[in-house]
Enzyme design. Structure first.
Site, PDB file in Angstrom:
ATOM      1  CB  ALA A 160       1.612  -5.700   1.207  1.00 28.45           C
ATOM      2  CB  THR A 161      -1.383  -0.778   1.078  1.00 23.89           C
ATOM      3  OG1 THR A 161      -1.654  -0.935   2.506  1.00 23.89           O
ATOM      4  CG2 THR A 161      -2.627  -2.083   0.861  1.00 23.89           C
ATOM      5  CB  THR A 162       0.399   2.647  -0.097  1.00 22.97           C
ATOM      6  OG1 THR A 162      -0.894   2.458   0.458  1.00 22.97           O
ATOM      7  CG2 THR A 162       0.023   3.403  -1.260  1.00 22.97           C
TER       8      THR A 162
ATOM      9  CE  LYS B  39       3.459  -2.834   3.072  1.00 27.72           C
ATOM     10  NZ  LYS B  39       2.537  -1.892   3.092  1.00 27.72           N
TER      11      LYS B  39
ATOM     12  CG  ASP C  36       2.895   1.125   3.812  1.00 26.57           C
ATOM     13  OD1 ASP C  36       2.629   0.521   2.661  1.00 26.57           O
ATOM     14  OD2 ASP C  36       2.128   0.744   4.931  1.00 26.57           O
TER      15      ASP C  36
END
Length: 258
Positions: A35-37, A68, A52
């Protein structure tokens, strides 16, 4: 059945009695969605945190719908980057840890106390982090004692650092941070702060393939929370849709003029 002895830490009870219930995985890091950001910034009334919706597995998009950013209690939120499944489990366990403390002690932990608890949980994951299963959170909330929003970042060893003004984590953080530096202002209201958070994610998605920008086709928008003296509030999707469309319209207009 778990027998809870004296002490306010739910995590300690699990470590002692049921370590099998703690977040763990035996899967290789290469086959795990990441997972990002995440971005977070302070503004006049509190803080904003946004994440995101994309998770990647190598060069493949594993999910376009992942969330997230999580509300951990009434006055705090946490965003996660890293091994997605493990990170989500840690975020959920952190929320239970805070609930358990409040029930046992009859009072809420200070914001710094919450950050220290999360640092301890990240530190306990160090062995898996060294194998590529790292989890790096961004924690923020409203400090009722100081009357302001505060941000805390971490490293994989559980190192805890208070950030000033704004911060970002994840693969797109370098690009998001550049946008935050240009757009952040100390006197912003909530409307402007939400716009800045979404625009920072938009810039990150423009240069980082692991970060997903607002998706007008699938109607997917970032997960965004504000935290003020009134508590944590998730920003409604129609609001985010309008903000994203405004950004797209402005950049489309600028591109046509150029």
């Amino acid at each position: 059945m778990i027998e809870l002895g004296p002490g306010p830490s739910f995590l300690e009870h699990l470590n002692r009695d049921r370590p099998d219930l703690l977040p763990h995985t035996s899967a290789p890091a290469a086959g795990v969605p990441h997972a990002t950001t995440i971005v977070a910034l302070s503004y006049a009334e509190g803080i904003v945190m946004a994440g995101d919706r994309r998770a990647t597995m190598g060069n493949v998009i594993a999910s376009r719908h992942i969330e997230k950013v999580f509300e951990t209690d009434r006055f705090s939120v946490v965003g996660i980057a890293g091994a997605a499944g493990l990170a989500i489990d840690i975020a959920k366990l952190f929320r239970v840890e805070l609930e358990h403390y409040e029930k046992i002690e009859g009072t809420r932990l200070s914001l710094e106390g919450k950050a220290n608890r999360l640092a301890s949980m990240i530190r306990s994951n160090l062995a898996m982090a060294m194998q590529g299963m790292s989890v790096v959170p961004l924690f923020a909330g409203y400090d009722t004692a100081k009357g302001s929003g505060r941000l805390f970042s971490f490293d994989i060893t559980g190192g805890l650092y208070e950030e000033v003004e704004h911060h970002s984590i994840g693969s797109g953080s370098v690009f998001a941070r550049g946008a935050l530096k240009k757009l952040w202002q100390p006197s912003m209201d909530a409307v402007r702060a939400i716009r800045v958070a979404v625009e920072a994610l938009y810039d990150a998605a423009d240069d980082d393939s692991a970060t997903g920008g607002p998706d007008t086709v699938r109607k997917l928008w970032p997960v965004v929370y504000t935290v003020t003296a009134e508590g944590a509030t998730r920003v409604a999707e129609p609001v985010l849709a309008a903000v994203a469309q405004q950004i797209i319209d402005e950049r489309t207009s600028q591109g046509m003029e150029a």
